[in-house]
Scaffold this motif. Sequence first.
Motif, PDB file in Angstrom:
ATOM      1  N   ARG A  18       0.833  -1.208   0.000  1.00 48.02           N
ATOM      2  CA  ARG A  18       0.000   0.000   0.000  1.00 48.02           C
ATOM      3  C   ARG A  18       0.870   1.262   0.000  1.00 48.02           C
ATOM      4  O   ARG A  18       0.568   2.235  -0.699  1.00 48.02           O
ATOM      5  CB  ARG A  18      -0.927   0.001   1.214  1.00 48.02           C
ATOM      6  CG  ARG A  18      -2.075  -0.996   1.092  1.00 48.02           C
ATOM      7  CD  ARG A  18      -3.048  -0.860   2.255  1.00 48.02           C
ATOM      8  NE  ARG A  18      -4.172  -1.777   2.124  1.00 48.02           N
ATOM      9  CZ  ARG A  18      -5.257  -1.739   2.882  1.00 48.02           C
ATOM     10  NH1 ARG A  18      -5.361  -0.839   3.857  1.00 48.02           N
ATOM     11  NH2 ARG A  18      -6.236  -2.600   2.702  1.00 48.02           N
ATOM     12  N   LEU A  23      -1.431   4.163  -1.276  1.00 51.56           N
ATOM     13  CA  LEU A  23      -2.771   3.891  -0.756  1.00 51.56           C
ATOM     14  C   LEU A  23      -2.767   4.024   0.764  1.00 51.56           C
ATOM     15  O   LEU A  23      -1.737   3.821   1.408  1.00 51.56           O
ATOM     16  CB  LEU A  23      -3.208   2.470  -1.149  1.00 51.56           C
ATOM     17  CG  LEU A  23      -3.298   2.184  -2.647  1.00 51.56           C
ATOM     18  CD1 LEU A  23      -3.597   0.709  -2.884  1.00 51.56           C
ATOM     19  CD2 LEU A  23      -4.371   3.051  -3.302  1.00 51.56           C
ATOM     20  N   LEU A  60     -12.078   2.677   0.952  1.00 51.16           N
ATOM     21  CA  LEU A  60     -11.689   3.133  -0.380  1.00 51.16           C
ATOM     22  C   LEU A  60     -12.063   2.064  -1.398  1.00 51.16           C
ATOM     23  O   LEU A  60     -11.890   0.869  -1.137  1.00 51.16           O
ATOM     24  CB  LEU A  60     -10.181   3.375  -0.421  1.00 51.16           C
ATOM     25  CG  LEU A  60      -9.564   3.767  -1.778  1.00 51.16           C
ATOM     26  CD1 LEU A  60     -10.011   5.167  -2.179  1.00 51.16           C
ATOM     27  CD2 LEU A  60      -8.027   3.702  -1.716  1.00 51.16           C
ATOM     28  N   LEU A  62     -11.241   0.692  -5.161  1.00 50.51           N
ATOM     29  CA  LEU A  62     -10.329   0.712  -6.299  1.00 50.51           C
ATOM     30  C   LEU A  62     -11.011   0.122  -7.524  1.00 50.51           C
ATOM     31  O   LEU A  62     -11.613  -0.956  -7.451  1.00 50.51           O
ATOM     32  CB  LEU A  62      -9.082  -0.121  -6.015  1.00 50.51           C
ATOM     33  CG  LEU A  62      -8.192   0.248  -4.837  1.00 50.51           C
ATOM     34  CD1 LEU A  62      -7.035  -0.752  -4.745  1.00 50.51           C
ATOM     35  CD2 LEU A  62      -7.673   1.656  -4.986  1.00 50.51           C
ATOM     36  N   GLN A  85     -13.792  11.300  -3.134  1.00 49.36           N
ATOM     37  CA  GLN A  85     -12.472  10.980  -2.587  1.00 49.36           C
ATOM     38  C   GLN A  85     -12.362   9.519  -2.168  1.00 49.36           C
ATOM     39  O   GLN A  85     -11.310   9.110  -1.674  1.00 49.36           O
ATOM     40  CB  GLN A  85     -12.185  11.882  -1.382  1.00 49.36           C
ATOM     41  CG  GLN A  85     -12.174  13.367  -1.710  1.00 49.36           C
ATOM     42  CD  GLN A  85     -11.164  13.706  -2.796  1.00 49.36           C
ATOM     43  OE1 GLN A  85     -10.010  13.290  -2.717  1.00 49.36           O
ATOM     44  NE2 GLN A  85     -11.587  14.455  -3.802  1.00 49.36           N
ATOM     45  N   VAL A  87     -13.220   6.808  -4.224  1.00 48.57           N
ATOM     46  CA  VAL A  87     -13.079   5.904  -5.368  1.00 48.57           C
ATOM     47  C   VAL A  87     -11.824   6.292  -6.139  1.00 48.57           C
ATOM     48  O   VAL A  87     -11.626   7.466  -6.468  1.00 48.57           O
ATOM     49  CB  VAL A  87     -14.304   5.956  -6.302  1.00 48.57           C
ATOM     50  CG1 VAL A  87     -14.097   5.048  -7.513  1.00 48.57           C
ATOM     51  CG2 VAL A  87     -15.568   5.544  -5.558  1.00 48.57           C
ATOM     52  N   LEU A  88     -10.974   5.317  -6.404  1.00 53.50           N
ATOM     53  CA  LEU A  88      -9.770   5.542  -7.195  1.00 53.50           C
ATOM     54  C   LEU A  88      -9.862   4.718  -8.475  1.00 53.50           C
ATOM     55  O   LEU A  88      -9.945   3.491  -8.422  1.00 53.50           O
ATOM     56  CB  LEU A  88      -8.522   5.128  -6.407  1.00 53.50           C
ATOM     57  CG  LEU A  88      -7.192   5.175  -7.176  1.00 53.50           C
ATOM     58  CD1 LEU A  88      -6.885   6.588  -7.647  1.00 53.50           C
ATOM     59  CD2 LEU A  88      -6.053   4.630  -6.322  1.00 53.50           C
ATOM     60  N   LEU A  89      -9.868   5.404  -9.619  1.00 54.08           N
ATOM     61  CA  LEU A  89      -9.850   4.748 -10.917  1.00 54.08           C
ATOM     62  C   LEU A  89      -8.421   4.828 -11.458  1.00 54.08           C
ATOM     63  O   LEU A  89      -7.915   5.922 -11.731  1.00 54.08           O
ATOM     64  CB  LEU A  89     -10.818   5.421 -11.892  1.00 54.08           C
ATOM     65  CG  LEU A  89     -12.308   5.293 -11.566  1.00 54.08           C
ATOM     66  CD1 LEU A  89     -12.807   6.491 -10.790  1.00 54.08           C
ATOM     67  CD2 LEU A  89     -13.125   5.138 -12.851  1.00 54.08           C
ATOM     68  N   THR A  90      -7.781   3.696 -11.594  1.00 52.37           N
ATOM     69  CA  THR A  90      -6.385   3.693 -12.039  1.00 52.37           C
ATOM     70  C   THR A  90      -6.248   3.729 -13.549  1.00 52.37           C
ATOM     71  O   THR A  90      -5.176   4.024 -14.059  1.00 52.37           O
ATOM     72  CB  THR A  90      -5.657   2.438 -11.535  1.00 52.37           C
ATOM     73  OG1 THR A  90      -6.188   1.288 -12.216  1.00 52.37           O
ATOM     74  CG2 THR A  90      -5.807   2.282 -10.034  1.00 52.37           C
ATOM     75  N   TYR A 102      -1.895  -4.156  -6.754  1.00 51.87           N
ATOM     76  CA  TYR A 102      -3.192  -3.593  -6.361  1.00 51.87           C
ATOM     77  C   TYR A 102      -4.096  -4.672  -5.766  1.00 51.87           C
ATOM     78  O   TYR A 102      -4.815  -4.425  -4.791  1.00 51.87           O
ATOM     79  CB  TYR A 102      -3.870  -2.920  -7.555  1.00 51.87           C
ATOM     80  CG  TYR A 102      -3.444  -1.493  -7.781  1.00 51.87           C
ATOM     81  CD1 TYR A 102      -3.843  -0.479  -6.912  1.00 51.87           C
ATOM     82  CD2 TYR A 102      -2.652  -1.144  -8.868  1.00 51.87           C
ATOM     83  CE1 TYR A 102      -3.454   0.838  -7.117  1.00 51.87           C
ATOM     84  CE2 TYR A 102      -2.255   0.171  -9.085  1.00 51.87           C
ATOM     85  CZ  TYR A 102      -2.657   1.156  -8.198  1.00 51.87           C
ATOM     86  OH  TYR A 102      -2.266   2.463  -8.399  1.00 51.87           O
ATOM     87  N   THR A 106      -5.601  -5.147  -1.474  1.00 56.78           N
ATOM     88  CA  THR A 106      -7.056  -5.103  -1.302  1.00 56.78           C
ATOM     89  C   THR A 106      -7.522  -6.074  -0.211  1.00 56.78           C
ATOM     90  O   THR A 106      -6.998  -7.163  -0.064  1.00 56.78           O
ATOM     91  CB  THR A 106      -7.731  -5.458  -2.645  1.00 56.78           C
ATOM     92  OG1 THR A 106      -7.302  -4.518  -3.633  1.00 56.78           O
ATOM     93  CG2 THR A 106      -9.236  -5.421  -2.541  1.00 56.78           C
TER      94      THR A 106
END
Length: 209
Positions: A18, A23, A60, A62, A85, A87-90, A102, A106
């Motif tokens: 992380r 993260l 969070l 991902l 803030q 949700v992270l879209l890679t 990743y 998780t």
Amino acid sequence: GATLPPWCKTQAQVREVRARLGLPLEALIVGTFGQATPEKRLDLALRAFARLRASRPEALYLIVGEVPDWHPPLAPLIAELELGQAVLLTDRVPDLATFAEYIAATDIAVNLRQPTVGETSASLLRIMAAGVAAIVTDDGWYAELPEGTCLKLPPEAGEGALTEALHLLANDASCRQQMGAQARAYVAQAHRWEDTASGYLALIQDVLS
């Protein structure tokens, strides 16, 4: 087939991964992996995640993988659910090693598939091989997975059922660990590259003969 990643999913290693990915170290992290096609039901997953955040505000989500242009836009839904803030879209990650990291970072994977045409999910096999607890749709190939290796929801399950499943796994670390261990053992036993290659060779020999 799926190759087991070279780590054991210890807390120290999760924190290390992380930190490398930038993260949060202590957050509950939920993730969906692979190309974000509509049948992965991200709309349902995000709505259930928003309800989970009422009791786990640090959580969070991902979304690791490409969101194709023809997918319904996610930004309006993320805004509607006030998850900006959270949700992270890679988008597409640079290599398989980063993709695997990743997954390793998780706590819970959501790997829904509805409708399905019976296809095997490579992303789910990688998730299971990493010892990550996963929520899946009890349909097609997923229905064939042994009980205890993942948490199965019926194809008609809605937001409430998925929220309940998320709460169950979020609130019970030992359940997540046990499920992840069973998933990892299953992949090691049933999805070896050697067996896959032998199966293809036997089929080719049978056709040629």
